[in-house]
Design an enzyme around this catalytic site. Structure first.
Site, PDB file in Angstrom:
ATOM      1  N   MET A  64     -18.562  21.992  36.436  1.00 48.60           N
ATOM      2  CA  MET A  64     -17.244  21.359  36.610  1.00 48.60           C
ATOM      3  C   MET A  64     -16.989  20.279  35.557  1.00 48.60           C
ATOM      4  O   MET A  64     -16.304  19.303  35.845  1.00 48.60           O
ATOM      5  CB  MET A  64     -17.125  20.729  38.019  1.00 48.60           C
ATOM      6  CG  MET A  64     -17.300  21.723  39.135  1.00 48.60           C
ATOM      7  SD  MET A  64     -17.166  20.967  40.771  1.00 48.60           S
ATOM      8  CE  MET A  64     -18.773  20.222  40.960  1.00 48.60           C
ATOM      9  N   LYS A 110      -9.409  26.338  46.662  1.00 47.74           N
ATOM     10  CA  LYS A 110      -9.216  24.995  46.133  1.00 47.74           C
ATOM     11  C   LYS A 110      -8.746  25.147  44.698  1.00 47.74           C
ATOM     12  O   LYS A 110      -9.518  25.423  43.808  1.00 47.74           O
ATOM     13  CB  LYS A 110     -10.536  24.235  46.166  1.00 47.74           C
ATOM     14  CG  LYS A 110     -11.154  24.160  47.552  1.00 47.74           C
ATOM     15  CD  LYS A 110     -12.566  23.596  47.434  1.00 47.74           C
ATOM     16  CE  LYS A 110     -13.225  23.467  48.800  1.00 47.74           C
ATOM     17  NZ  LYS A 110     -14.627  23.019  48.686  1.00 47.74           N
ATOM     18  N   ASP A 141     -13.457  30.931  48.996  1.00 50.73           N
ATOM     19  CA  ASP A 141     -12.831  30.091  47.975  1.00 50.73           C
ATOM     20  C   ASP A 141     -12.045  30.940  46.981  1.00 50.73           C
ATOM     21  O   ASP A 141     -12.123  32.155  46.990  1.00 50.73           O
ATOM     22  CB  ASP A 141     -13.899  29.294  47.230  1.00 50.73           C
ATOM     23  CG  ASP A 141     -14.556  28.255  48.121  1.00 50.73           C
ATOM     24  OD1 ASP A 141     -13.876  27.760  49.021  1.00 50.73           O
ATOM     25  OD2 ASP A 141     -15.740  27.971  47.905  1.00 50.73           O
TER      26      ASP A 141
HETATM   27  N1  SAH Z   1     -22.169  26.111  44.402  1.00 51.03           N
HETATM   28  C1  SAH Z   1     -21.845  26.635  43.097  1.00 51.03           C
HETATM   29  C2  SAH Z   1     -21.231  25.590  42.215  1.00 51.03           C
HETATM   30  C3  SAH Z   1     -19.917  25.066  42.714  1.00 51.03           C
HETATM   31  S1  SAH Z   1     -19.145  23.977  41.612  1.00 51.03           S
HETATM   32  C4  SAH Z   1     -23.093  27.245  42.478  1.00 51.03           C
HETATM   33  O1  SAH Z   1     -24.203  27.055  42.979  1.00 51.03           O
HETATM   34  O2  SAH Z   1     -22.959  27.973  41.513  1.00 51.03           O
HETATM   35  C5  SAH Z   1     -18.105  25.053  40.696  1.00 51.03           C
HETATM   36  C6  SAH Z   1     -18.548  25.076  39.272  1.00 51.03           C
HETATM   37  O3  SAH Z   1     -19.635  25.975  39.114  1.00 51.03           O
HETATM   38  C7  SAH Z   1     -17.510  25.565  38.302  1.00 51.03           C
HETATM   39  O4  SAH Z   1     -16.627  24.556  37.940  1.00 51.03           O
HETATM   40  C8  SAH Z   1     -18.378  25.978  37.139  1.00 51.03           C
HETATM   41  O5  SAH Z   1     -18.827  24.859  36.409  1.00 51.03           O
HETATM   42  C9  SAH Z   1     -19.568  26.563  37.850  1.00 51.03           C
HETATM   43  N2  SAH Z   1     -19.446  28.013  38.049  1.00 51.03           N
HETATM   44  C10 SAH Z   1     -19.268  28.669  39.210  1.00 51.03           C
HETATM   45  N3  SAH Z   1     -19.253  29.999  39.014  1.00 51.03           N
HETATM   46  C11 SAH Z   1     -19.435  30.179  37.691  1.00 51.03           C
HETATM   47  C12 SAH Z   1     -19.543  31.318  36.857  1.00 51.03           C
HETATM   48  N4  SAH Z   1     -19.440  32.571  37.355  1.00 51.03           N
HETATM   49  N5  SAH Z   1     -19.750  31.142  35.534  1.00 51.03           N
HETATM   50  C13 SAH Z   1     -19.861  29.922  35.023  1.00 51.03           C
HETATM   51  N6  SAH Z   1     -19.776  28.807  35.753  1.00 51.03           N
HETATM   52  C14 SAH Z   1     -19.568  28.928  37.068  1.00 51.03           C
END
Ligand code: SAH
Length: 497
Positions: free
Chosen positions: A168, A55, A33
């Site tokens: 998100m 995305k 991604d």
């Molecule tokens: N599967 C992922 C989440 C995917 S949805 C997980 O378990 O972490 C994507 C969202 O995750 C982003 O919009 C944000 O809200 C959060 N996110 C992902 N990486 C992040 C990071 N390094 N710091 C803060 N929020 C994060």
């Protein structure tokens, strides 16, 4: 072959699971991604195909296309790693990808990852549960406005108590706050928003539920709503070089230790090798000859780990050294000797040639011989100093420094121009850098391992800000940390600024 749905963790490469690292190392195809960090992609073999199905926020996601790609790649017989941020089954649409593979009859495995829902708050100093403050946490998406209203009962969530972690949800944060307050959450409830969590350029915003709609928060961020958000266990934000971008100029294969130390201090370190270590010009004939008669010397003196690694394998038998004593300029050289089961008889107090000369014993009455295997180009302080103390010194070329081929990429040089600091660990790295990158690409802060390297940099017109007191990798990082503290720990801006 199998398609692996692999959790990449929240960003810090250290938070990858052992299983994920193992699979990446033997991947033929990596499907990733937009938010996947470059360090993780580097774990795949250079030959592996990397497919960015990025995305972009705002663009419609073609999940169907990704599913078809995974099915096809799985059928092609290659080892396919589908790398997904955090955990693949936490809002990652990993479930849909698994279903598509299941339906197509393609073998797949799931490798859970550390979710940002827990890790980003942890790096920002907030535990999602805490005795007396929260006995539960709910992870909820704040993505689509319609889905948000139809599928998430925010008022019920508000009443359920516990910590609410919103992924998100940045765009709709005001709306989310309003609904939670309508459900009875106090406007004074502490809120934490973490952007780029677990990365050196992590950004943290602390506010309250009542203010959340008004304060600036940029995506991608994890928002944590609840009493725990008032906690501030600042272990990560206290890392001395947090957010600093530092260039490492050592030879390929020798940069890893320094890069790792800098990363532990919170920096983003990039290895841009400007020298390479090559065999002697004569193909090693002279070095092999002297190794064969090492026992005829009273001392063998090493001024770098490189010389140790070139010389010692030439001994046919460990006892070929006879009664010769061994000196090492500093701890890294001594450590290289220890890898060959040789304990240095002499290591000077400060790791420079002048001190080695000063701490050297006088030669025996009948005269004494010193062998000095070293770089083709080096200072004369050591042989001259020992000779004036009465020793007979034989200097033999053990290696040469050249230029790595290919040199730094355009991307490396652009990165260096934006960096905060550069490290030089030998005069040859100074000259190598100026030759391949030039003064114009040099980051504002120049840090040198010792006075000799610093003098070289200064003579080439660079302004040297940091000279390590102890002339080792550890000493160099410590000196940079001290400089950062002096400057109030200035942080580097995030990559999209
Ligand atoms: N599967 C992922 C989440 C995917 S949805 C997980 O378990 O972490 C994507 C969202 O995750 C982003 O919009 C944000 O809200 C959060 N996110 C992902 N990486 C992040 C990071 N390094 N710091 C803060 N929020 C994060």
């Amino acid at each position: 072959m199998t398609v692996y749905l692999v959790g990449a963790g929240p960003g810090d490469p250290g938070l990858l699971t052992v299983r994920a690292a193992e699979l990446l190392a033997r991947a033929d195809v990596v499907v990733h991604d937009r938010l996947t960090s470059a360090e993780l992609l580097e774990l795949a073999p250079p030959s592996a195909e990397r497919v960015d199905v990025g995305k972009q926020p705002g663009t419609p996601v073609d999940q169907g296309g990704i599913n078809r790609l995974l099915v096809e790649a799985g059928r092609s017989g290659r080892c396919v790693v589908r790398l997904k941020g955090g955990d693949p089954f936490v809002f990652g649409r990993g479930g849909e990808e698994a279903l598509a593979l299941e339906e197509a009859g393609v073998a797949y495995e799931v490798v859970p990852g550390i979710t940002s829902a827990v890790a980003a708050p942890a790096y920002a100093g907030v535990p999602v549960t805490h005795r007396g403050l929260a006995t539960s946490f709910t992870v909820v998406t704040g993505h689509h406005r319609q889905a948000l209203d139809a599928e998430v009962d925010w008022e019920a969530l508000a009443r359920a108590g516990g910590t609410i972690v919103v992924l998100m949800g940045v765009a709709h944060r005001g709306h989310i706050a309003t609904r939670l307050m309508a459900g009875g959450r106090d406007p004074g409830t502490p809120v934490l928003a973490v952007r780029w969590g677990t990365r050196p350029f992590q950004e943290v915003v602390r506010t309250t539920l009542g203010q959340l709609g008004q304060v600036e928060v940029k995506p991608p961020a994890t928002m944590v709503i609840g009493a725990v958000s008032a906690l501030d266990l600042g272990w990560y934000s206290r890392r001395p070089l947090l957010g600093w971008r530092v260039v490492v100029t050592r030879a390929p294969g020798q940069a890893a230790a320094l890069v790792a130390r800098l990363a532990e201090a919170g920096a983003v370190a990039r290895s841009i090798p400007v020298i390479s270590i090559e065999g002697p010009a004569d193909g090693g004939v002279a070095l092999a000859r002297e190794a064969g008669r090492a026992r005829e010397y009273h001392w063998v003196v090493f001024t770098s780990a490189n010389a140790v690694r070139r010389f010692l394998p030439l001994l046919r038998d460990a006892r070929d050294l006879g009664a010769a004593k061994v000196a090492a300029i500093g701890p890294a050289t001594a450590k290289a000797l220890e890898e060959h089961r040789i304990v240095a008889d002499l290591v000077p107090g400060t790791y420079v040639a002048e001190d080695l000369v000063a701490s050297f014993p006088p030669p025996p009455q009948a005269g004494g011989r010193v062998l000095l295997p070293r770089a083709a180009v080096a200072r004369d302080v050591l042989p001259e100093g020992l000779r004036s103390a009465g020793w007979e010194v034989v200097v033999v070329e053990a290696y040469r420094t050249g230029r790595p081929q290919p040199g730094p990429s355009a991307d490396d040089l652009a990165w260096a121009r934006q960096a905060d600091a550069i490290t030089f660990t030998a005069p040859s790295t100074v000259n190598g850098w100026l030759e391949v990158a030039g003064r114009e690409a040099t980051p504002p802060l120049v840090a040198c391992i010792g006075p000799v390297t610093a003098a070289e940099a200064a003579s080439r017109g660079l302004h040297v800000d940091v000279v390590a007191g102890s002339h080792t990798i550890t000493g160099l990082v410590a000196a940079l940390e001290a400089e950062a503290a002096r400057r109030g720990g200035r942080r580097g801006p995030s990559p999209d600024r």
